[in-house]
Design a protein around this motif. Structure first.
Motif, PDB file in Angstrom:
ATOM      1  N   LYS A  62      -5.502  -2.963  -7.992  1.00  0.00           N
ATOM      2  CA  LYS A  62      -6.633  -2.485  -8.792  1.00  0.00           C
ATOM      3  C   LYS A  62      -7.104  -1.090  -8.380  1.00  0.00           C
ATOM      4  O   LYS A  62      -7.780  -0.415  -9.162  1.00  0.00           O
ATOM      5  CB  LYS A  62      -7.797  -3.480  -8.698  1.00  0.00           C
ATOM      6  CG  LYS A  62      -7.608  -4.711  -9.569  1.00  0.00           C
ATOM      7  CD  LYS A  62      -8.821  -5.630  -9.503  1.00  0.00           C
ATOM      8  CE  LYS A  62      -8.689  -6.780 -10.487  1.00  0.00           C
ATOM      9  NZ  LYS A  62      -9.843  -7.696 -10.442  1.00  0.00           N
ATOM     10  N   GLN A  63      -6.744  -0.664  -7.187  1.00  0.00           N
ATOM     11  CA  GLN A  63      -7.091   0.695  -6.755  1.00  0.00           C
ATOM     12  C   GLN A  63      -6.246   1.740  -7.480  1.00  0.00           C
ATOM     13  O   GLN A  63      -6.584   2.920  -7.494  1.00  0.00           O
ATOM     14  CB  GLN A  63      -6.898   0.824  -5.243  1.00  0.00           C
ATOM     15  CG  GLN A  63      -7.798  -0.090  -4.421  1.00  0.00           C
ATOM     16  CD  GLN A  63      -7.504   0.009  -2.942  1.00  0.00           C
ATOM     17  OE1 GLN A  63      -7.255   1.102  -2.417  1.00  0.00           O
ATOM     18  NE2 GLN A  63      -7.509  -1.118  -2.248  1.00  0.00           N
ATOM     19  N   PHE A  64      -5.136   1.290  -8.072  1.00  0.00           N
ATOM     20  CA  PHE A  64      -4.201   2.210  -8.721  1.00  0.00           C
ATOM     21  C   PHE A  64      -4.011   1.935 -10.213  1.00  0.00           C
ATOM     22  O   PHE A  64      -3.443   2.761 -10.916  1.00  0.00           O
ATOM     23  CB  PHE A  64      -2.832   2.131  -8.036  1.00  0.00           C
ATOM     24  CG  PHE A  64      -2.822   2.627  -6.616  1.00  0.00           C
ATOM     25  CD1 PHE A  64      -2.441   3.929  -6.313  1.00  0.00           C
ATOM     26  CD2 PHE A  64      -3.207   1.793  -5.576  1.00  0.00           C
ATOM     27  CE1 PHE A  64      -2.443   4.388  -5.007  1.00  0.00           C
ATOM     28  CE2 PHE A  64      -3.211   2.245  -4.254  1.00  0.00           C
ATOM     29  CZ  PHE A  64      -2.837   3.551  -3.970  1.00  0.00           C
ATOM     30  N   SER A  65      -4.442   0.770 -10.669  1.00  0.00           N
ATOM     31  CA  SER A  65      -4.112   0.385 -12.036  1.00  0.00           C
ATOM     32  C   SER A  65      -5.141  -0.564 -12.634  1.00  0.00           C
ATOM     33  O   SER A  65      -5.710  -1.408 -11.932  1.00  0.00           O
ATOM     34  CB  SER A  65      -2.731  -0.296 -12.057  1.00  0.00           C
ATOM     35  OG  SER A  65      -2.425  -0.775 -13.345  1.00  0.00           O
ATOM     36  N   ASP A  66      -5.340  -0.427 -13.953  1.00  0.00           N
ATOM     37  CA  ASP A  66      -6.135  -1.391 -14.704  1.00  0.00           C
ATOM     38  C   ASP A  66      -5.240  -2.407 -15.412  1.00  0.00           C
ATOM     39  O   ASP A  66      -5.734  -3.348 -16.038  1.00  0.00           O
ATOM     40  CB  ASP A  66      -6.997  -0.677 -15.760  1.00  0.00           C
ATOM     41  CG  ASP A  66      -8.046   0.218 -15.126  1.00  0.00           C
ATOM     42  OD1 ASP A  66      -8.605  -0.159 -14.076  1.00  0.00           O
ATOM     43  OD2 ASP A  66      -8.300   1.309 -15.681  1.00  0.00           O
TER      44      ASP A  66
ATOM     45  N   THR B 281       1.071   4.041  -3.124  1.00  0.00           N
ATOM     46  CA  THR B 281       0.708   5.437  -2.855  1.00  0.00           C
ATOM     47  C   THR B 281       1.853   6.379  -3.201  1.00  0.00           C
ATOM     48  O   THR B 281       1.644   7.470  -3.753  1.00  0.00           O
ATOM     49  CB  THR B 281       0.322   5.609  -1.374  1.00  0.00           C
ATOM     50  OG1 THR B 281      -0.757   4.718  -1.061  1.00  0.00           O
ATOM     51  CG2 THR B 281      -0.104   7.034  -1.075  1.00  0.00           C
TER      52      THR B 281
ATOM     53  N   ASN C 193       2.449   6.894  -7.738  1.00  0.00           N
ATOM     54  CA  ASN C 193       1.133   6.842  -8.381  1.00  0.00           C
ATOM     55  C   ASN C 193       1.045   7.937  -9.425  1.00  0.00           C
ATOM     56  O   ASN C 193       0.902   9.113  -9.098  1.00  0.00           O
ATOM     57  CB  ASN C 193       0.034   6.999  -7.319  1.00  0.00           C
ATOM     58  CG  ASN C 193      -1.362   6.954  -7.919  1.00  0.00           C
ATOM     59  OD1 ASN C 193      -1.568   6.377  -8.976  1.00  0.00           O
ATOM     60  ND2 ASN C 193      -2.309   7.573  -7.234  1.00  0.00           N
TER      61      ASN C 193
ATOM     62  N   ARG D  39      -6.117  -6.990  -5.404  1.00  0.00           N
ATOM     63  CA  ARG D  39      -7.152  -6.026  -4.983  1.00  0.00           C
ATOM     64  C   ARG D  39      -6.539  -4.653  -4.714  1.00  0.00           C
ATOM     65  O   ARG D  39      -7.107  -3.623  -5.113  1.00  0.00           O
ATOM     66  CB  ARG D  39      -7.863  -6.537  -3.720  1.00  0.00           C
ATOM     67  CG  ARG D  39      -8.946  -7.569  -3.990  1.00  0.00           C
ATOM     68  CD  ARG D  39      -9.840  -7.762  -2.785  1.00  0.00           C
ATOM     69  NE  ARG D  39      -9.124  -8.303  -1.643  1.00  0.00           N
ATOM     70  CZ  ARG D  39      -8.966  -9.607  -1.409  1.00  0.00           C
ATOM     71  NH1 ARG D  39      -9.471 -10.498  -2.252  1.00  0.00           N
ATOM     72  NH2 ARG D  39      -8.312 -10.022  -0.347  1.00  0.00           N
ATOM     73  N   GLN D  40      -5.393  -4.640  -4.042  1.00  0.00           N
ATOM     74  CA  GLN D  40      -4.733  -3.361  -3.757  1.00  0.00           C
ATOM     75  C   GLN D  40      -4.278  -2.693  -5.053  1.00  0.00           C
ATOM     76  O   GLN D  40      -4.443  -1.480  -5.240  1.00  0.00           O
ATOM     77  CB  GLN D  40      -3.544  -3.586  -2.827  1.00  0.00           C
ATOM     78  CG  GLN D  40      -3.933  -4.006  -1.419  1.00  0.00           C
ATOM     79  CD  GLN D  40      -2.724  -4.113  -0.499  1.00  0.00           C
ATOM     80  OE1 GLN D  40      -1.897  -3.215  -0.462  1.00  0.00           O
ATOM     81  NE2 GLN D  40      -2.622  -5.215   0.226  1.00  0.00           N
TER      82      GLN D  40
ATOM     83  N   PRO E 171       0.818  -1.230   0.000  1.00  0.00           N
ATOM     84  CA  PRO E 171       0.000   0.000   0.000  1.00  0.00           C
ATOM     85  C   PRO E 171       0.842   1.267   0.000  1.00  0.00           C
ATOM     86  O   PRO E 171       0.511   2.251  -0.676  1.00  0.00           O
ATOM     87  CB  PRO E 171      -0.825  -0.113   1.288  1.00  0.00           C
ATOM     88  CG  PRO E 171      -0.792  -1.557   1.658  1.00  0.00           C
ATOM     89  CD  PRO E 171       0.518  -2.076   1.179  1.00  0.00           C
TER      90      PRO E 171
END
Length: 209
Positions: A115-119, A70, A73, A112-113, A66
C-alpha cells in the motif's frame, strides 16, 4: 503523454511458471500480451515483472518485498499481485512450513508494504491439488491437502474483503477440471492450466493498457 505502469507479481514457482516449457507460465503470457498491445500503439504502457521464486513461502517474501518494491516503483503507478500459500501450507516432518496464523500475519504485512507503493493490490488464491497427492507424502517429503488449501484460501479471501482488495479466484477456475489442468506432480499447472490462469487474469490487465 502515455503513462508507464509497473505490475509486480510476487509468488512462488507457480508465479514463475515452473513446468511450462511452451508459454513460460501465466505471468509471462500476460507480459507478452501487454507488450503486444503497447506496440500496436494503443493506450498506456504496462510493464510486468515476474518476481516468482520456486519454493518460496511468505517468510521469504517478508525479506525481499521492501527491496523489490523500491527497485521497481513507477511514478505513474504500480500494480501488486501477491500469490502465496502452496508452500506455506505444505507440511514436512509433521510441521507446516508456515502455520495459518503466521501466514495471515505475513500476508497482512505484505499488503501494508504494498500500500505504500500502490492502490491496486491483488491477492491470488492457492490452486487445488490433484486427488492423487491429497494428504500424501511425496518424494520431497512434503504433504499437502485440499483441506488446507481451502483453509489458507479463506485467510486470503478474508484479508482481501477486509482491505477492499481484489481476490483472484484461480481455485474455482481450476477445481472442476483440476486433474487435466495440473501437471504430473499434482501441484503445478500444465500448459493448459497456465493458459486458464492467464485467461482469468486478462480482464484485470486490460484495465491498465
Amino acid at each position: 503523454m502515455k503513462k508507464i505502469t509497473y505490475g509486480l507479481f510476487f509468488g512462488d514457482s507457480i508465479t514463475y511458471g515452473e513446468y511450462d516449457g511452451v508459454f513460460g507460465g501465466w505471468v509471462d503470457i500476460l507480459k507478452r500480451y501487454a507488450l503486444q498491445q503497447f506496440h500496436r500503439g494503443d493506450g498506456d504502457e504496462l510493464i510486468l515483472f515476474n518476481l516468482g521464486i520456486g519454493g518460496e513461502t511468505t517468510e521469504g517474501l517478508m525479506k525481499r518485498m521492501p527491496h523489490e518494491l523500491t527497485a521497481r516503483n513507477s511514478p505513474d503507478g504500480n500494480l501488486v499481485f501477491i500469490a502465496y500459500g502452496a508452500n506455506d501450507l505444505a507440511a514436512k516432518n509433521g510441521r507446516q512450513m508456515v502455520d495459518p496464523e503466521k501466514f495471515k500475519k505475513n500476508i497482512e504485512n505484505a499488503v501494508r508494504q504494498a500500500k505504500q507503493f500502490s492502490d491496486d493490490i491483488y491477492l491470488i488464491s492457492i490452486l487445488p491439488i490433484s486427488q492423487k497427492i491429497d494428504g500424501v507424502i511425496v518424494n520431497s517429503g512434503k504433504l499437502r491437502s485440499n483441506e488446507e488449501v481451502i483453509r489458507y484460501n479463506h485467510i486470503l479471501k478474508d484479508i482481501a474483503d477486509k482491505d477492499s482488495l481484489t481476490y483472484i479466484d484461480f481455485y474455482s477456475a481450476f477445481f472442476k477440471d483440476k486433474e487435466i489442468l495440473l501437471s504430473a506432480d499434482g501441484v503445478h499447472p500444465n500448459e493448459k492450466g497456465y493458459g486458464i490462469m492467464a485467461e482469468t487474469a486478462m480482464p484485470i490487465i486490460e484495465k491498465y493498457i
